[in-house]
Every structure is written in structure tokens, then in C-alpha cells.
Design an enzyme around this catalytic site. Sequence first.
Site, PDB file in Angstrom:
ATOM      1  N   LYS A 159     120.642  46.822 -31.187  1.00 51.44           N
ATOM      2  CA  LYS A 159     121.026  48.678 -30.593  1.00 51.44           C
ATOM      3  C   LYS A 159     122.158  48.896 -31.351  1.00 51.44           C
ATOM      4  O   LYS A 159     122.835  48.129 -32.204  1.00 51.44           O
ATOM      5  CB  LYS A 159     120.674  48.167 -29.725  1.00 51.44           C
ATOM      6  CG  LYS A 159     119.478  47.418 -28.815  1.00 51.44           C
ATOM      7  CD  LYS A 159     119.085  47.679 -27.145  1.00 51.44           C
ATOM      8  CE  LYS A 159     117.784  48.164 -26.667  1.00 51.44           C
ATOM      9  NZ  LYS A 159     117.399  47.390 -25.727  1.00 51.44           N
ATOM     10  N   ARG A 163     114.643  39.629 -26.162  1.00 54.24           N
ATOM     11  CA  ARG A 163     113.148  39.848 -27.191  1.00 54.24           C
ATOM     12  C   ARG A 163     114.229  40.904 -28.443  1.00 54.24           C
ATOM     13  O   ARG A 163     115.384  41.455 -28.116  1.00 54.24           O
ATOM     14  CB  ARG A 163     113.367  41.390 -26.200  1.00 54.24           C
ATOM     15  CG  ARG A 163     112.278  42.519 -26.636  1.00 54.24           C
ATOM     16  CD  ARG A 163     111.686  43.766 -25.361  1.00 54.24           C
ATOM     17  NE  ARG A 163     111.134  44.395 -25.567  1.00 54.24           N
ATOM     18  CZ  ARG A 163     111.653  45.491 -27.101  1.00 54.24           C
ATOM     19  NH1 ARG A 163     112.697  45.816 -27.107  1.00 54.24           N
ATOM     20  NH2 ARG A 163     110.936  46.556 -27.671  1.00 54.24           N
TER      21      ARG A 163
HETATM   22  N1  PMM Z   1     114.421  48.267 -25.463  1.00 51.19           N
HETATM   23  C1  PMM Z   1     113.583  47.970 -26.096  1.00 51.19           C
HETATM   24  C2  PMM Z   1     112.111  49.109 -25.792  1.00 51.19           C
HETATM   25  N2  PMM Z   1     111.901  48.033 -24.778  1.00 51.19           N
HETATM   26  N3  PMM Z   1     112.020  46.171 -23.673  1.00 51.19           N
HETATM   27  C3  PMM Z   1     112.857  45.931 -21.982  1.00 51.19           C
HETATM   28  N4  PMM Z   1     112.454  45.059 -21.148  1.00 51.19           N
HETATM   29  N5  PMM Z   1     114.128  45.804 -22.946  1.00 51.19           N
HETATM   30  C4  PMM Z   1     114.706  46.306 -23.303  1.00 51.19           C
HETATM   31  O1  PMM Z   1     116.146  46.540 -23.813  1.00 51.19           O
HETATM   32  C5  PMM Z   1     114.081  47.406 -24.038  1.00 51.19           C
HETATM   33  C6  PMM Z   1     112.578  47.463 -23.688  1.00 51.19           C
HETATM   34  C7  PMM Z   1     114.129  49.643 -27.441  1.00 51.19           C
HETATM   35  O2  PMM Z   1     114.382  48.743 -28.159  1.00 51.19           O
HETATM   36  P1  PMM Z   1     112.675  49.162 -29.700  1.00 51.19           P
HETATM   37  O3  PMM Z   1     112.969  50.006 -29.936  1.00 51.19           O
HETATM   38  O4  PMM Z   1     114.002  48.088 -30.888  1.00 51.19           O
HETATM   39  O5  PMM Z   1     111.928  48.622 -28.955  1.00 51.19           O
END
Ligand code: PMM
Length: 397
Positions: A223, A258
Amino acid sequence: MTSPSGAAQPGPANHGPALWGILNVTPDSFSDGGRFEGLDAAVAQAEQLAADGAAVIDVGGESTRPGAEPVPPQLEQQRVLPVVGALVERGIHVSIDTMHASTAAAAVEAGAAIVNDVSGGLADPAMLDTVAALDADYVVMHWRGSSEHWAERSEYAWAPREVVDEVGARLDAARSAGIAHSRLWVDPGLGFAKRPEHNWQVLAHLAELRALGARVLVGASRKRFLGALLPDGAATDERDLLTAALGALIADDVDALRVHDVRSSARALAVQAALAVPRDAITLTGLRARAHHGVFEHERRDGQEFIIDVVARLDLRAAAAGDALDRTVHYGVLAEQVVAAVERDPVDLIETVAERIASVVLEHSPVAEVEVTVHKPQAPITVPFDDVSVTIVRGRA
Ligand code: PMM
């Protein structure tokens, strides 16, 4: 953790947090956009993430990055369902990253075990009732609306408190809708209507999020607030090292991380696990012993009371999980051994007494570290006093 078939299973490999590998099957995801569109490529990437140590693969078909176009549920399902099915077929434990109830239901029907909803049930009014009727875990993330609202909604008096209050209200709503507490996860939603300082403040106060009682998932991977620590122009995957370092630092406060690059995070967690002293403890306070320690003759002759506190640090999860006395230390036995160690042959110093006690406690193999305090409330001190004590901390060699 991997099963004999090589499939990812839920739960951490050791006692640290589980790693959830991110599989974005979107053409516009900010970090891996477009690379895993084809089914074969998506499956290969998921298998690699599982081999690297992912316990769960989090499949998403709609990007949440600022400016991303909303994806209609039907298109989202066209993207994710074949992938979910193929992964489940290979024994991989799948989470579906969606804000749409219909996609959640279809993905669980296809074998997904977890619904990861970044909106915490706010984007789709049908979500909570839908999940309540499914056999699935549910991740409730802190959310203040989609990205076009983030600029005006990134104001916090104190982000850790507001995030916990707001996401706690969503957990309440999920439970009211009939989702079992044991099925719930909570996520602070790093980067979602949060400026870098808010992310850091929330990360520094994860214990407050944990106090809500649900398992904690954190998604910091790649991020922007991490990128801000790198030189200008650094590639996005250079953020993996920072993601891994952060994961190791917060490992004790979370149940899952994650991440995009599972391999680097798994290695950082291995370092954290090797270094970590368990925070679990068996504590004995105010143990009384009568002994003849001291430098004065009257102390050697008459003896006096010594009061002992012991904090033995050991991992108690296996004992608790199996209700097994043989996986812990019997505190009654320990208390007797400590008193016997004090009441042995006299020495001059309570430092020496403390050292003896530490050795006795560390003879119990599950104990990783011990803190011993020896009080001598009747010590020969000529001014009025309450107590004198020494404290030592000793670890397993
Ligand atoms: N961040 C993204 C997408 N899904 N789900 C959860 N539970 N927590 C998060 O911080 C989160 C998520 C955005 O990031 P990405 O585009 O790398 O998936």
C-alpha cells in the site's frame, strides 16, 4: 500449512499469523493488474502462493483502488467463479474478496470458505443476511465508502478509537443478522479513507481492535503508505520488503496477514517466531519461604521470611487446546520447587537465591523465559521501609 496433497489449509503453519495470498483477477488492480487474467495463469499463481506458505488465497474480481470503475456483479462473477472452482478443486482454501452479496453466495457455492467484504456489509444491503445463510467465515473491514469519498472522509480525531468504534458497530450488525461470532474476522482497512498517519496510528494500536473479540486480519501489502518510505520512483514490488517487515512487527497482534508476496512475508514471520518470547505466562505471587540467607550472623542464626514472585513465560496454546497438563507446567509442583530452592543451604545474597529459583523454573522445558523477584521484607535495614527486592530475568540458553 500444507496438507499431504500440497493444498493450502486454513490456519497458521506454526503459531504465527496465517498468510492470505492475494489473487486479483482484475484488469486494473494496482499491483498485479492484468497479469493473472487467464485461468491457467491465475491457478499457477495461486499454487505458487500456497507453496510459498499461503494458508488462504483471497480471490478478488473488483479493484478497490482510487478511481477504479465499479464492476457489475455479473462481470465480477465471470472473472472469479472459474478461478474459485479451480482452486477449490485443488484443495486450496479460498476467500472471496467482494462487496456483492450475489458474488459472495456464488463463490461459497463454488467452494469458497471465507467472504472478505471490504465494505463490512455497507455496500450491499443484502450482504449480511446472505452471509448468515452461508457456511462461511466473514471479514468485516473498516470502510467509509468508496474511493471518491475518501478525501472528505479521511478526518479522524483519533483514528484507532474511531476505527474500532465504527468497525465494531459493523460486527454488531453482522451478529444481529445471524452471523456467528466464531465466523467473524475484523480488518482495520488500511488505506481506505485513511492518510498514512492514520494507518500507522491504527497499526500501533491493534490491541484495541483485537479487544473486539473477532480474529484480526490486516492488509498492508504494497500500500501507498509503505511506498512513501521508499525513494521516489521505487517499483511497487519493492514494497514487499516493507510489507514483510511490518508483518513481523505486528505478528503478535494479528491472526492473518493479506499479502501479495507470500514468500518474503513467510520468511519475515520465521524470523519473528524464532525471536519471539511467548507472552503467555504462569504467574505465582507472594510465595512464602523461611530461610537463613544474609550477611549478618543473626540472619544466619534466626532466619526470616522471603517472599517470591515468579512469572514463567511459555506458550500455553497447546495446553489450552488439548486441556493437557503435560503441555504446561503444574503450578503446584512449581510452587513447591521454588520454596525448596529458597529453603536450601544459606547464602549471602538474595541475588543468588533468585538465580537458584530461575534455574529450577527453567528446568521445566516448556518455559522459555522466567522473571523472578525475591522480596526480603525483614531485611536488616536501619531506616523505616516496606520491602527490598531483587528481580532477575533469565531465558533458556
Ligand atoms: N485491501 C484491498 C483489497 N481487499 N481486503 C481486506 N480484508 N483488507 C484490505 O486491506 C484489502 C482488502 C486493496 O488492496 P489490493 O488491490 O492489493 O487487493
